[in-house]
Design an enzyme around this catalytic site. Sequence first.
Site, short mmCIF file in Angstrom:
data_model
loop_
_atom_site.label_atom_id
_atom_site.label_comp_id
_atom_site.label_asym_id
_atom_site.label_seq_id
_atom_site.Cartn_x
_atom_site.Cartn_y
_atom_site.Cartn_z
N HIS A 32 -2.08 -8.23 -8.17
CA HIS A 32 -1.16 -8.54 -7.07
C HIS A 32 -1.44 -9.94 -6.52
O HIS A 32 -0.51 -10.68 -6.18
CB HIS A 32 -1.32 -7.52 -5.94
CG HIS A 32 -0.69 -6.19 -6.21
ND1 HIS A 32 0.63 -6.04 -6.59
CD2 HIS A 32 -1.19 -4.93 -6.13
CE1 HIS A 32 0.91 -4.76 -6.73
NE2 HIS A 32 -0.19 -4.06 -6.46
N HIS B 101 -6.34 -4.23 -10.92
CA HIS B 101 -5.00 -3.98 -10.38
C HIS B 101 -4.72 -4.85 -9.15
O HIS B 101 -3.70 -5.56 -9.09
CB HIS B 101 -4.85 -2.50 -10.02
CG HIS B 101 -3.54 -2.16 -9.40
ND1 HIS B 101 -2.50 -1.62 -10.11
CD2 HIS B 101 -3.07 -2.30 -8.12
CE1 HIS B 101 -1.45 -1.45 -9.31
NE2 HIS B 101 -1.79 -1.85 -8.09
N GLU B 102 -5.60 -4.78 -8.16
CA GLU B 102 -5.34 -5.51 -6.92
C GLU B 102 -5.40 -7.02 -7.14
O GLU B 102 -4.64 -7.77 -6.52
CB GLU B 102 -6.33 -5.08 -5.83
CG GLU B 102 -6.21 -3.62 -5.43
CD GLU B 102 -4.82 -3.21 -4.94
OE1 GLU B 102 -4.03 -4.10 -4.55
OE2 GLU B 102 -4.53 -2.01 -4.95
N TYR C 31 5.42 4.03 -7.92
CA TYR C 31 4.20 3.93 -8.72
C TYR C 31 4.41 4.47 -10.12
O TYR C 31 4.02 3.83 -11.11
CB TYR C 31 3.05 4.67 -8.02
CG TYR C 31 2.39 3.88 -6.93
CD1 TYR C 31 1.44 2.90 -7.22
CD2 TYR C 31 2.72 4.09 -5.59
CE1 TYR C 31 0.84 2.16 -6.21
CE2 TYR C 31 2.12 3.36 -4.58
CZ TYR C 31 1.18 2.40 -4.90
OH TYR C 31 0.60 1.67 -3.89
N GLU D 44 4.78 -2.69 -8.24
CA GLU D 44 3.51 -2.28 -8.83
C GLU D 44 3.42 -2.57 -10.33
O GLU D 44 2.32 -2.62 -10.90
CB GLU D 44 3.26 -0.79 -8.60
CG GLU D 44 3.14 -0.38 -7.13
CD GLU D 44 1.94 -1.01 -6.44
OE1 GLU D 44 0.96 -1.35 -7.13
OE2 GLU D 44 2.01 -1.18 -5.21
N HIS E 291 0.14 -12.36 -8.72
CA HIS E 291 1.59 -12.38 -8.51
C HIS E 291 1.92 -13.32 -7.36
O HIS E 291 2.87 -14.12 -7.43
CB HIS E 291 2.08 -10.96 -8.21
CG HIS E 291 3.55 -10.77 -8.45
ND1 HIS E 291 4.14 -9.54 -8.50
CD2 HIS E 291 4.56 -11.65 -8.64
CE1 HIS E 291 5.44 -9.66 -8.72
NE2 HIS E 291 5.72 -10.94 -8.79
#
Length: 674
Positions: free
Chosen positions: A471, A467-468, A609, A496, A474
């Site tokens: 980011h 997940h992180e 979220y 998110e 992105h």
Amino acid sequence: MTTTATKKSSYIPQLPKFSFTVGEIEADTTKVIESARAIYDKVAAIPVNEATFENTILPIANEKFEDPSRENIIRSLKEVHTDKNIRDACTDAEIKLDKFSIESSMREDVYKVVFSVFNNKEIMDRLSPLDRRLATKVEEDYRRNGLNLTADKREELKKVKEELAELSTKFNRNISEEDGEALFTREELAGLPDSFFDERETREVDGVTKYVVTTKYPDLYPVLKQAKVWKTRMALKEKDETRCKGNVGLIEKAIKLRHKQAQLMGYKTHAGFKLEVMMAKKPENVIHFENDLRNRLNVLADRELAEIAALKAEEFNQVNENFDGELYMWDYAYYINLIKERRFNVSDDEVKQYFSMGNVTKGILDTYQNMLGLKFVKSSETAWHRDVTVHEVWDSATGDFVGHFLMDLYPREGKYNHAACFPLRPGFERADGTREYPVAAIVANFPKPSGNTPSLLTHSDVTTYFHEFGHVMHELCSKVKYEYFHGTSVETDFVEAPSQMLENWCWEPTVLQKFAFHYKTDKPIPSDLVERLVAARNVGAGLVNLRQIFFGLFDMEIHNTENPDIDTTKLYSELREKVTRFKNGPKEVWPLATFGHMMGGYDAGYYGYMWSEVFSADMFYSRFKEEGIDNVETGRSYREEILKPGGSRDGNDMIRNFLGREPNNKAFLKSIGL
């Protein structure tokens, strides 16, 4: 771990500077402020009849600073530097930077010039859609900072904003600095694997050896999930939820100030003000979304609670304890984990033997490289700590340089104690046609290696890692003309979605079997274990998602009210019991004191979220699952339509472009068994 790219050119931009003295931080902060103020002064001096997009909007939005990374680095080192003196200096610097940011965002002389451009139909009509969006957003920012208010109200608003910024800095620094700890005997920690005790600090108390257990994630989560003694789980849960008591007063003050800000701006509530520029638009849309989903989830939760109660009664009976029929907060993670173990024969201790940090990191890097058409090359550059690794990113098709990312994965004293992406330098096109290349870091707190045992991750850790790092991608894959729109500069209730979508790769057997190897034997994870792990994905889905609904509803309760005089501890406790359906316990606790999102930009936005989870499921199941998770064309489409635009398009438009239709919640509901 990383592969070598075919490079179009040998040009690699220099990384930002990460090594500073206290004096240099103070000097750099002054330089950042002075260089930006010079830009604002220059714009303010332009006669309104001579103002243009080029001489007014562009300097404000794109080139405020000589080095756009300098401010980000100062703010980041506050969270990660090993020297407390440096962290404290960065905290002081952040307060000054926030004060200046508020001052500059509320300059009437600058706004007059900006508004003259925005209000000039001839200028706006001849701008490209992107330039018109930029001019509109810049004007909107000033207006939403009170520039349409009277001078006395504007001054009042400025003081409110400055105080809020200072409260936020203090709140988050307290969380990083004030970890809790508890002492337990080996018997009190029954259920924890032997590896949990490797190299763990011990203390003698009245002749009894006790182990030191902290509230940092690598300690807290295993104990809450695996400790068989309920009093142990309760004690550590209470220790975690009674940290940073002073933060309660800070957030209650912030709630009042946010309400005052909303009223000054002409809104009834803070949520009404904040949501106007989000995808949701209005508080009632959020509340309807949360409550509709809550009702659906309760159908699952009813069955889950009955199963948990039966398990708890059985356990208490085995040790001749009386079960009072209640389920408590410290029961939540333990019994969900126990159901996974019993029903699917899945235990964290067994699973993590196949998820050593080295293999997981390689798997994540390979997955993202293949999906997004990138090549990662490990660099010899250094950062703020010896454990931090630096990587170059190249486009695998063109050979173009893309940017840098850094990985800071283990806990240490004084470090930010959650997991997050830290944007360090934005990417954009400078006025002379050259590019500024992005730099971002993943900062996490995964278990450290111990003795001869490498860092071993639970599957939940692996999901967080995916997940992180999503980011980070992105930030890296965004390629925009203007700094204003770079990377994750999208609506809060969309930010998110891209990373949540990428979590799905953690549940794909073909993906897991590429990097999950036993840390001792190097044998691949058995197919039947993968099948059991995937089958257990939705265990507790009702309760897990109700927990997120609680956070979102609590956020709305404190920010969508016309009476901000709130006893937050009482409200939090009552609402948590009502929504999550677990009791708080006999001791008064104040978990809000460590709810960093409420003082870190997610105020009136935590619902995002769950909101974006719906979009992420639609994107994954409607495109990747249909077209193939290894389909490079789908991956390229995702990079082009979702990641590359940054904030230069509305979130709704990006999703529609990627899906080819309006999004819906069918995939999400189906994915959790509804």
